[in-house]
Every structure is written in structure tokens, then in C-alpha cells.
Design a protein around this motif. Sequence first.
Motif, PDB file in Angstrom:
ATOM      1  N   GLY A 115      26.262  51.610  78.937  1.00 31.17           N
ATOM      2  CA  GLY A 115      25.656  50.292  78.801  1.00 31.17           C
ATOM      3  C   GLY A 115      24.239  50.240  79.312  1.00 31.17           C
TER       4      GLY A 115
ATOM      5  N   THR B 177      22.618  43.645  76.104  1.00 32.43           N
ATOM      6  CA  THR B 177      22.185  44.095  77.429  1.00 32.43           C
ATOM      7  C   THR B 177      21.934  42.923  78.378  1.00 32.43           C
TER       8      THR B 177
ATOM      9  N   SER C  68      25.412  46.257  80.188  1.00 30.77           N
ATOM     10  CA  SER C  68      25.721  45.683  78.881  1.00 30.77           C
ATOM     11  C   SER C  68      27.017  44.888  78.883  1.00 30.77           C
TER      12      SER C  68
ATOM     13  N   ASN D 205      26.787  46.065  71.685  1.00 33.93           N
ATOM     14  CA  ASN D 205      26.501  45.634  73.057  1.00 33.93           C
ATOM     15  C   ASN D 205      25.401  44.594  73.088  1.00 33.93           C
TER      16      ASN D 205
END
Length: 270
Positions: free
Chosen positions: A114, A137, A158, A135
Motif C-alpha cells: 500500500g 492512498t 492505502s 487502492n
Amino acid sequence: MWRLVSATAALFGALLTPALAQQPQRSECLAMANAAPRVMPVAFRQAAGSAEVTITYAGHSTYFIDTPGGLRIATDYSGAYQVGRLPDVVTMNRAHSTHYSLFPDKRIPHVLHGWSDDGKPAIVSERIGDTFVRNVTTDIRRYFGDDAGADMIRDGNSIFIFEVAGLCIGHLGHLHHKLDDSHFAQIGRLDIVMVPIDGTYTMSLDGISEITKRLRASVVLPMHRFATPLDDFMRRIGQQFEIDRRIDRSFRMSRDALPSAPTVIILDGV
């Protein structure tokens, strides 16, 4: 003549395939969140939502998601919380070592971070088996003793979203700050959301409660629970959320089986 047609078709396909592979993946959850309400035949809805996912709470902020296609996903995977067979896909966040591993089992084919090591936002947009993973962030606080300057690491973690079996499943990860309109727009619609409720290591209970209410998911799964009184969390998110407390650590869910009222499912079988 047929040989010429076949050869032409084969050449066209060979040229088209790389072009299609370079096109960005499409999020059904974003499409449904942005689309105007429309009439859908009952028969179609039942067919689309009949497949089930199995969700298992392994501990801390690790949930296992088993998809109808046989894919096994683990969230915030450090390797410390293992239930059953090894996952095929793991997502990680780097706030603390309990949320990631730099040395995961080499038999795990898909390891999704992430964060990015080059200072740019991590970008995950990938179809793996029957699941589309993407994802959004977020920033994170720096480690204790990190004197790099700024209080926060931009795009350091993420929120992961898994789109499978007609369901939009979100994992908020080690969330450290409130989400703004751009975050909610990128997340889109969520049917199931995994929410940290520790109230200290991630963010305040008031802050996470406001995010939970705005996401309006049908199912809320608490994680990062520690000693947080669940009554405190329930009081903050409001009476519109029902409580479904179970002695199991797993449950199955399909699109058609989503509760009509927002429900917090607490899995106590860990």
C-alpha cells in the motif's frame, strides 16, 4: 478465401490484445456509485448476486476473503495471523510491522504494497482471478524517532478495495486521518467495510465513526479492536446501525444477502 479471413482475424487479434492489456481496469463499484438509479429486473439481480464470499477474521487487522473462484485474499498481512491455507493475494500497509512483512512466504503469488518506495503514490489496479483489486492512498504518521521533518508521510498507506461476486469490499487499513471528498469519490460504493476502532493508534473513535457513517456500507466489520469497548463505537455511529454479534470467526455473504439496515458484524471466534 477462408484461410485469408482466418489469417486476417488472427493478425487483428494479435494487434488488439496488447492494446487491451494496456487499457486501465474498470471499477464496477465506482461505476455503480456514480450511476443514476435505474430499474433492474429482479431475475438479473438474483443471478448477479448469487455467488458468495467467505470472510474470516484472523486477528488484529487481518481478514481473509475467500472468493467464489477459489481465490484467497489476506488484508494487512504480516504472516502472524494465519487461518487455513496460504493466501494467494496479500495486501500490506506499513504503519507498523504487524501490518506488513518484507519477507512474505515465497509461495504467495501476489504481494501488494500500500506504499511506494520512490515517494510516489502506490497504484494498484489489477484483476486477479475473479477479483478486481484497487487502492486509494492515504497519509500516515511517521514512526517514533523519525526526524525527517514533516509529521505525515504523504500517500504512505492505502485503503484497499476488492470487487468480487457483485460486492464492493473495503479495508481502511491503518487509517491516521479523516478522509476528504476526493477520497470518498475514489472509494465509491462499499457494501462491506473493515474499520479500525482502537481509537488511539489509528484515529479517534469520533473520526472513524464519521467515516463509517458516510461510507454507508451495509456491513461494518470492526478490526484493530484491542480493548476498545464496542459499546463506545456503537454509540458514536448511531442507532441506525444494528449489531450482529457471532461466536464464529467466519461468515458468508452474497449481494442478495446484504442486510437491509446497516449492520455491524462482530466476529468473536478469534
